[in-house]
Every structure is written in structure tokens, then in C-alpha cells.
Design an enzyme around this catalytic site. Structure first.
Site, PDB file in Angstrom:
ATOM      1  N   LYS A 179      22.887  36.106  48.382  1.00  0.00           N
ATOM      2  CA  LYS A 179      24.349  36.118  48.402  1.00  0.00           C
ATOM      3  C   LYS A 179      24.784  36.293  49.848  1.00  0.00           C
ATOM      4  CE  LYS A 179      27.660  36.240  45.169  1.00  0.00           C
ATOM      5  NZ  LYS A 179      27.701  35.630  43.856  1.00  0.00           N
TER       6      LYS A 179
ATOM      7  N   GLY B  34      42.010  38.524  33.177  1.00  0.00           N
ATOM      8  CA  GLY B  34      41.820  37.584  34.281  1.00  0.00           C
ATOM      9  C   GLY B  34      41.772  36.161  33.758  1.00  0.00           C
TER      10      GLY B  34
ATOM     11  N   GLY C 113      41.793  33.281  35.634  1.00  0.00           N
ATOM     12  CA  GLY C 113      41.549  32.402  36.775  1.00  0.00           C
ATOM     13  C   GLY C 113      40.638  31.262  36.386  1.00  0.00           C
TER      14      GLY C 113
ATOM     15  N   VAL D 162      37.480  30.962  35.538  1.00  0.00           N
ATOM     16  CA  VAL D 162      36.638  31.102  34.338  1.00  0.00           C
ATOM     17  C   VAL D 162      37.491  31.500  33.134  1.00  0.00           C
ATOM     18  CG1 VAL D 162      34.654  32.252  33.306  1.00  0.00           C
ATOM     19  CG2 VAL D 162      34.660  31.795  35.760  1.00  0.00           C
TER      20      VAL D 162
ATOM     21  N   TYR E  69      40.508  31.041  32.259  1.00  0.00           N
ATOM     22  CA  TYR E  69      41.327  29.974  31.673  1.00  0.00           C
ATOM     23  C   TYR E  69      40.486  29.125  30.717  1.00  0.00           C
ATOM     24  CZ  TYR E  69      44.198  25.742  31.391  1.00  0.00           C
ATOM     25  OH  TYR E  69      44.927  24.665  30.933  1.00  0.00           O
TER      26      TYR E  69
HETATM   27  P1  NAD Z   1      39.263  33.799  39.959  1.00  0.00           P
HETATM   28  O1  NAD Z   1      39.578  34.492  41.221  1.00  0.00           O
HETATM   29  O2  NAD Z   1      39.566  32.352  39.813  1.00  0.00           O
HETATM   30  O3  NAD Z   1      39.983  34.528  38.719  1.00  0.00           O
HETATM   31  C1  NAD Z   1      40.094  35.916  38.593  1.00  0.00           C
HETATM   32  C2  NAD Z   1      41.460  36.202  38.028  1.00  0.00           C
HETATM   33  O4  NAD Z   1      41.558  37.594  37.736  1.00  0.00           O
HETATM   34  C3  NAD Z   1      42.598  35.860  38.989  1.00  0.00           C
HETATM   35  O5  NAD Z   1      43.545  35.047  38.332  1.00  0.00           O
HETATM   36  C4  NAD Z   1      43.166  37.223  39.356  1.00  0.00           C
HETATM   37  O6  NAD Z   1      44.554  37.191  39.615  1.00  0.00           O
HETATM   38  C5  NAD Z   1      42.846  38.022  38.113  1.00  0.00           C
HETATM   39  N1  NAD Z   1      42.835  39.472  38.298  1.00  0.00           N
HETATM   40  C6  NAD Z   1      42.397  40.201  39.365  1.00  0.00           C
HETATM   41  N2  NAD Z   1      42.552  41.514  39.133  1.00  0.00           N
HETATM   42  C7  NAD Z   1      43.069  41.627  37.889  1.00  0.00           C
HETATM   43  C8  NAD Z   1      43.444  42.715  37.071  1.00  0.00           C
HETATM   44  N3  NAD Z   1      43.332  43.988  37.489  1.00  0.00           N
HETATM   45  N4  NAD Z   1      43.946  42.472  35.848  1.00  0.00           N
HETATM   46  C9  NAD Z   1      44.097  41.194  35.407  1.00  0.00           C
HETATM   47  N5  NAD Z   1      43.765  40.113  36.142  1.00  0.00           N
HETATM   48  C10 NAD Z   1      43.253  40.333  37.360  1.00  0.00           C
HETATM   49  O7  NAD Z   1      37.714  34.083  39.698  1.00  0.00           O
HETATM   50  P2  NAD Z   1      36.764  33.329  38.679  1.00  0.00           P
HETATM   51  O8  NAD Z   1      36.016  32.266  39.406  1.00  0.00           O
HETATM   52  O9  NAD Z   1      37.522  32.987  37.446  1.00  0.00           O
HETATM   53  O10 NAD Z   1      35.712  34.478  38.364  1.00  0.00           O
HETATM   54  C11 NAD Z   1      36.073  35.576  37.540  1.00  0.00           C
HETATM   55  C12 NAD Z   1      34.954  36.609  37.572  1.00  0.00           C
HETATM   56  O11 NAD Z   1      33.746  36.013  37.098  1.00  0.00           O
HETATM   57  C13 NAD Z   1      34.623  37.140  38.963  1.00  0.00           C
HETATM   58  O12 NAD Z   1      34.225  38.484  38.866  1.00  0.00           O
HETATM   59  C14 NAD Z   1      33.446  36.280  39.401  1.00  0.00           C
HETATM   60  O13 NAD Z   1      32.627  36.958  40.349  1.00  0.00           O
HETATM   61  C15 NAD Z   1      32.715  36.112  38.089  1.00  0.00           C
HETATM   62  N6  NAD Z   1      31.904  34.891  38.021  1.00  0.00           N
HETATM   63  C16 NAD Z   1      32.456  33.682  38.255  1.00  0.00           C
HETATM   64  C17 NAD Z   1      31.665  32.551  38.170  1.00  0.00           C
HETATM   65  C18 NAD Z   1      32.251  31.188  38.393  1.00  0.00           C
HETATM   66  O14 NAD Z   1      31.592  30.189  38.074  1.00  0.00           O
HETATM   67  N7  NAD Z   1      33.467  31.079  38.904  1.00  0.00           N
HETATM   68  C19 NAD Z   1      30.301  32.640  37.863  1.00  0.00           C
HETATM   69  C20 NAD Z   1      29.754  33.920  37.596  1.00  0.00           C
HETATM   70  C21 NAD Z   1      30.572  35.039  37.679  1.00  0.00           C
END
Ligand code: NAD
Length: 359
Positions: free
Chosen positions: A80, A179, A181, A183, A185
Site C-alpha cells: 500500500k 456511506g 460512495g 461501493v 451506491y
Molecule cells: P468513497 O469515498 O467513494 O465513498 C465513501 C462514502 O462514505 C463517501 O460518499 C463519504 O461521503 C461517505 N462517508 C464518509 N464518512 C461518513 C460517515 N461518517 N457517515 C456516512 N457516510 C460517510 O469510497 P469507496 O470507494 O466507496 O470505498 C468505501 C470504503 O470501502 C472505504 O473504506 C474503502 O477503503 C473500502 N474499499 C473500497 C474498495 C473499492 O473498490 N473502492 C475496495 C475495498 C475496500
């Protein structure tokens, strides 16, 4: 700042600190374990309050990648990187190229992919300086692995539901998604298609609105989502959301979400078990993204990628079964299983048959 005595230090193979005067780059690369292959993992950009916080994050996240890739049967190790800075303010093409130089200087022991604060276009800028990047192909989702992550989490939820409730779909079940975002959604969409009622919260008003308007998610205040009376809680926002305070207010019987490092401390896995909550280990069910990245690198067909992601169901079912038999927390069992795969060494790759019950 200490490294070898840092709380998150776990015999990492490599920790490198990089800086670039002209672009202001300050970054750390951590490679935890390369037993199964190069250390592959996202490059996160975040305005860390201190160097210690950045180091803690990169150490924890790289260790998590070792376990995630091992359990997913990927020929990859755990790595990472973090860039210290605000992606909205500090991110420039020159800084990302400098990060590409830094990645390149590790000679391929670390391979960078996108993460929070970085996107496919950023990885493409790094790729101008190094071949050691991944996850930037134009596939059906334009290189974004989040839909694959969401699919894997959804399958994890279905497996947990089958195990705990004895039903084959989420029809009639209530799910709280924290959340919405990248994922969250797509996860909400899968759940709704499967017949669940989905409640969602997001501190970003635009993301919440999109899920409400486009999908029909029922909006909930961010401070209320954890304690909502639902069947399943899916944390898809940030880490350390499961801690001594939050666990005591949870009303969901199943916790299964995408966020990395959901447990604040190692004790929280037992705490969840004590509260009768079935916890699906995050690094097991959120592996769809790294599986996607792997298949982007190898150029495999979409159905091959899909069936690989679907193996998450088998692995989780095995973990849940072992947890029932041994009465140990699911998180501990999943780590133990990952260590078994690491001990077996390379060879357990995507070409291998589905993961088998071991012992
Ligand atoms: P993202 O940033 O697109 O979405 C996260 C969402 O959570 C955002 O919309 C943000 O506004 C919201 N958020 C933050 N704090 C919050 C709170 N206190 N209450 C409610 N909502 C809150 O990130 P993502 O890519 O969707 O990833 C989400 C999580 O999954 C992260 O922890 C990431 O590390 C993990 N993850 C993502 C992936 C991937 O493929 N994107 C893979 C493995 C793990």
C-alpha cells in the site's frame, strides 16, 4: 517517529519514505509480505494530521492487503502507499508523476492501484514513469474496481443471510448502508434488486441524494445509521467504525460491508461475537476490487473475473462454519485461514480450483 516499534508494525518487508522538493510530494510505501507475489495495493491520498498517522495507516493497510489477496487466491502480496496531502488541493500531475518515480524506485516490489483520494486518471499519470501500476484499463467500468467490490460484498451479505437466517435472498430484509460512495451506491443497487429495503446515510449530501433519487434508498441521518433497527449493517464509509461504543448500540444481527479495517481494535471481533452479531471479515468480502485489478492486469474475460469474485461466497461460508465449530470470532478465523494460504506459498492462484475447506 518510530517504525520498528510502531503499533501497526508487523514484520513488514519494506517501508520506504519518499519526498520530492519540486512537487511537494511526501509519501510512504509499505510492502508487508511478498510470499505470494508483488505487493499490490492502492495509493491513498489523504491530509493526515501527522506523519505517525500516515505511517500507521500504510502499515495497517498493507498488512490487510496481504491477507486479502491470500484469501482471494491471488498471486499477489500485500502493499500500500499513502501520499500525505489533500487530494482536492494538493494533487497535481507533476506530484503524481513524482509518485510514479517513487513507485518505480522500488523495482516492482510494490505495484500501485487507485484508492481513496486517487483515481484511474491519477494512476495513468504515474504510469508515465513506471510500469508498476495497475487498475487503469478501460473495462466495462472504465477501470474503477468499485462495482466489483460491491458485488463481492453483496455476495458476502447473501452468504451471511443464508448462514444466519436460512434464506437465499435479501427479500424482505432491512439493510443499513453507511456511506453511499463508489461501493455503497452499487451495493445498495444489488440489495434493492434482491428485494431488500435499503436505508442509507452519507455525510456528502450529493452522494446521498443520488442514491435516494436514482435507486430509491431511504435516507437516514449519518449519526443514526449505526443504531438503526435493521437485519444487516453494511459499513461502506471509513475504518474503525466498530468499536466498544458503537458495538453496544448496534441492532443489526449481521455486519457486512466494504470499509477497510472496520474493527477499531483486535478485541472488537470478540466483542461483536459476545453481542451475538455475525461479522463478515472486511478483508474477505471486500476483495472484489483487488480481484478486478488482478484480472485487469492479466486481461482476462469478464466472466472469469466474475466467477473469481463469486468464490468469496465459498471462502466466507467456510469461515462461518469454522467459527461455529470452534466458537472463535470470524475475523480471527479468516486471518488464520489467510495465514494457512501464506504458509502453503505461491501456487494457489486464480487457476486453482475453488478454495477448499482446509482442516
Ligand atoms: P468513497 O469515498 O467513494 O465513498 C465513501 C462514502 O462514505 C463517501 O460518499 C463519504 O461521503 C461517505 N462517508 C464518509 N464518512 C461518513 C460517515 N461518517 N457517515 C456516512 N457516510 C460517510 O469510497 P469507496 O470507494 O466507496 O470505498 C468505501 C470504503 O470501502 C472505504 O473504506 C474503502 O477503503 C473500502 N474499499 C473500497 C474498495 C473499492 O473498490 N473502492 C475496495 C475495498 C475496500
Amino acid at each position: 517517529m518510530t517504525v520498528f516499534t510502531a503499533p501497526a508494525w508487523d514484520q513488514h518487508e519494506l517501508v520506504a519514505f519518499g519526498s520530492d522538493r519540486s512537487t511537494g510530494l511526501r509519501a510512504i510505501i509499505a510492502v508487508h509480505d511478498t510470499t505470494l507475489g508483488q505487493g499490490v495495493g492502492g495509493c491513498r491520498m489523504y491530509p493526515y494530521a501527522s506523519d505517525e498517522e500516515a505511517l500507521h495507516d500504510v502499515l495497517r493497510l498493507s498488512r490487510g492487503m496481504t491477507y486479502k489477496s491470500a484469501l482471494a487466491g491471488l498471486p499477489m502480496g500485500g502493499g500500500k502507499s499513502v501520499i500525505i496531502g489533500d487530494p482536492r488541493r494538493d494533487k497535481t500531475p507533476a506530484l503524481l508523476r513524482a509518485m510514479g518515480d517513487f513507485v518505480h524506485s522500488q523495482g516492482g516490489r510494490y505495484v500501485a492501484a487507485e484508492d481513496s483520494g486517487t483515481g484511474v486518471s491519477d494512476i495513468r499519470l504515474m504510469a508515465e514513469r513506471t510500469p508498476h501500476v495497475s487498475g487503469m484499463n478501460d473495462n466495462e467500468f472504465g477501470g474503477d474496481p468499485s462495482p466489483s467490490t460491491a458485488y463481492g460484498v453483496f455476495l458476502g451479505i447473501r452468504t451471511a443471510v443464508r448462514h444466519r437466517l436460512g434464506v437465499d435472498s435479501c427479500a424482505g430484509l432491512r439493510v443499513a448502508v453507511q456511506g453511499l460512495g463508489h461501493v455503497g451506491y452499487h451495493l445498495a443497487r444489488h440489495l434493492l434488486d434482491d428485494g431488500a429495503t435499503v436505508y442509507g446515510a452519507d455525510v456528502n449530501e450529493g452522494n446521498l441524494r443520488r442514491a435516494v433519487d436514482e435507486l430509491g434508498v431511504l435516507p437516514v441521518a449519518a449519526e443514526e445509521i449505526l443504531a438503526l433497527e435493521v437485519d444487516i449493517l453494511a459499513p461502506c464509509a471509513m475504518g474503525a467504525v466498530l468499536n466498544d461504543r458503537s458495538i453496544s448500540v448496534l441492532r443489526a444481527g449481521i455486519v457486512a460491508g466494504a470499509a477497510n479495517n472496520q474493527l477499531a481494535t483486535a478485541e472488537d471481533s470478540a466483542r461483536l461475537q459476545d453481542h451475538g452479531i455475525l461479522y463478515c471479515p472486511d478483508f474477505l468480502i471486500n476483495a472484489g476490487g483487488i480481484i478486478d485489478v488482478h484480472h485487469q492486469r492479466t486481461g482476462s474475460a469478464n466472466d472469469e473475473k466474475r466467477s473469481h469474485i463469486e468464490r468469496i461466497e465459498l471462502t466466507l461460508a467456510e469461515v462461518l462454519q469454522r467459527a461455529d465449530t470452534t466458537r472463535q470470532p470470524t475475523h480471527d478465523i479468516a486471518e488464520e485461514l489467510a495465514r494457512e494460504y501464506l504458509r502453503r506459498g505461491p501456487g494457489l492462484s486464480v487457476a486453482a480450483p475453488p478454495l477448499q475447506a482446509a482442516g
